[in-house]
Scaffold this active site. Structure first.
Site, PDB file in Angstrom:
ATOM      1  CB  THR A  35     -19.148 -18.323 -40.033  1.00  0.00           C
ATOM      2  OG1 THR A  35     -19.739 -18.882 -38.871  1.00  0.00           O
ATOM      3  CG2 THR A  35     -20.003 -18.632 -41.223  1.00  0.00           C
ATOM      4  N   GLY A  36     -16.277 -17.086 -40.851  1.00  0.00           N
ATOM      5  CA  GLY A  36     -15.483 -16.329 -41.826  1.00  0.00           C
ATOM      6  C   GLY A  36     -14.387 -17.205 -42.431  1.00  0.00           C
ATOM      7  CG  HIS A  37     -11.097 -18.677 -40.036  1.00  0.00           C
ATOM      8  ND1 HIS A  37     -11.421 -18.446 -38.726  1.00  0.00           N
ATOM      9  CD2 HIS A  37      -9.968 -17.967 -40.270  1.00  0.00           C
ATOM     10  CE1 HIS A  37     -10.531 -17.649 -38.180  1.00  0.00           C
ATOM     11  NE2 HIS A  37      -9.638 -17.316 -39.092  1.00  0.00           N
ATOM     12  CD  GLU A 150     -12.663  -8.109 -50.324  1.00  0.00           C
ATOM     13  OE1 GLU A 150     -13.715  -7.573 -49.930  1.00  0.00           O
ATOM     14  OE2 GLU A 150     -12.344  -8.214 -51.514  1.00  0.00           O
ATOM     15  CE  LYS A 151     -11.227  -9.761 -39.069  1.00  0.00           C
ATOM     16  NZ  LYS A 151     -10.078  -9.058 -38.464  1.00  0.00           N
ATOM     17  CG  ASP A 152      -7.240  -9.098 -41.282  1.00  0.00           C
ATOM     18  OD1 ASP A 152      -7.045  -8.342 -40.335  1.00  0.00           O
ATOM     19  OD2 ASP A 152      -7.800 -10.203 -41.167  1.00  0.00           O
ATOM     20  CB  SER A 187     -12.482 -10.903 -35.710  1.00  0.00           C
ATOM     21  OG  SER A 187     -11.265 -10.957 -35.003  1.00  0.00           O
ATOM     22  CB  SER A 188     -10.027 -15.492 -33.850  1.00  0.00           C
ATOM     23  OG  SER A 188     -10.011 -16.145 -35.090  1.00  0.00           O
ATOM     24  NE  ARG A 189      -6.835  -9.175 -31.726  1.00  0.00           N
ATOM     25  CZ  ARG A 189      -5.957  -9.356 -32.685  1.00  0.00           C
ATOM     26  NH1 ARG A 189      -6.365  -9.517 -33.915  1.00  0.00           N
ATOM     27  NH2 ARG A 189      -4.660  -9.378 -32.427  1.00  0.00           N
TER      28      ARG A 189
END
Ligand code: PAF
Length: 282
Positions: A35-37, A150-152, A187-189
């Protein structure tokens, strides 16, 4: 939906679109879309006629082979998901060979020290790898605007610096962090966490929120000590770093200055997975 794995084919397709006066957005990703992407893609769609989503697990930004090997890959699912979002999406999913040929290595950048702290301190060569792939993607797609989460946040500031130093005429846009129901930054992780750890991982964001509430009255050192003590009490999450820095320079806050913006950054291990998060403090 158009899907390209060759740079030159993408470039000539986009040239045709530009001739029709279509504006282009770029959303670089490493796939395993969540969802973030999708929030980046939707923002890009709202501001451009066509959006290129790149899907490429970039080997030069991984400092540990194991992390690269375990990075989730789900190209077909990602493409199916993007198809449900809009017809105005173009996917660029190259091979490592198409991007790097037989020289899988990064360029060296001068990021004015932004790359020496936090992620840069703990992940050798990471930001040179990010700079290399993002510069290549920006030059290949030549978008009007490019979108990053903005997570990164440190990555976002470094990409802005790279665009400035290299005089790349593309607008770099930062987009807010999307969170899972318990507060974990998407995150994908996260897919690699056990169900229980994933549910408990709201602890990271909760700790940042409490740090924010202390920010008005307590010093950066006192807050950092408090964060460390909270993590010592919690056996599931291992703290790698917690920093309060100036948002623009990413240098640690020593004494609070008026008119400066500060942000708290955190990196944590859980189930052998490295998680990062950050929060604006004022
Ligand atoms: O944020 C990411 O997923 C990656 O670092 C990026 C920007 C796609 C470059 O590989």
């Amino acid at each position: 939906m158009h899907l390209f794995d060759r740079k030159m084919e993408l470039v000539s397709y986009l040239e045709g679109e530009r001739k029709k006066n279509r504006t282009l957005g770029l959303v670089p990703t490493m796939g395993a879309l969540h969802t973030g992407h999708l929030s980046l893609v939707k923002k890009a769609l709202s501001e451009n006629d066509l959006v290129v989503v790149s899907i490429f697990v970039n080997p030069t930004q991984f400092d540990k082979k194991d992390d690269l090997d375990k990075y989730p890959r789900s190209l077909e699912r990602d493409i199916d998901l993007l198809k449900t979002v809009s017809k105005k999406i173009v996917v660029f999913a190259p091979t490592v060979d198409e991007i790097y040929g037989d020289q899988v290595k990064s360029e060296s950048y001068e990021f004015d020290g932004l790359d020496k702290v936090m992620e840069g301190e703990f992940r050798a060569g990471h930001f040179d790898g990010v700079g290399t792939i993002v510069e290549l993607l920006l030059r290949t797609v030549a978008p009007n605007k490019a979108y990053f989460g903005e997570k990164d946040f440190q990555q976002l500031q470094i990409i802005r610096k790279m665009a400035e130093i290299k005089k790349l005429p593309y607008t770099i846009i930062g987009c807010p962090i999307e969170r899972e129901p318990h507060g974990l930054a998407m995150s994908s992780r996260n897919e690699r966490l056990s169900k229980t750890t994933r549910e408990q991982a709201g602890f990271i964001h909760d700790t940042l929120q409490t740090a924010k509430s202390k920010f008005g009255t307590e010093s950066a050192t006192t807050i950092a000590d408090w964060v460390k003590s909270e993590f010592k009490k919690n056996p599931v999450f291992n703290l790698e770093y917690f920093e309060i820095t100036d948002e623009a320079t990413l240098t640690p806050m020593l004494k609070k200055q008026d008119n400066q913006k500060y942000r708290a950054f955190i990196a944590v291990y859980a189930d052998g997975v490295r998680l990062i998060d950050n929060l604006r403090l004022n």
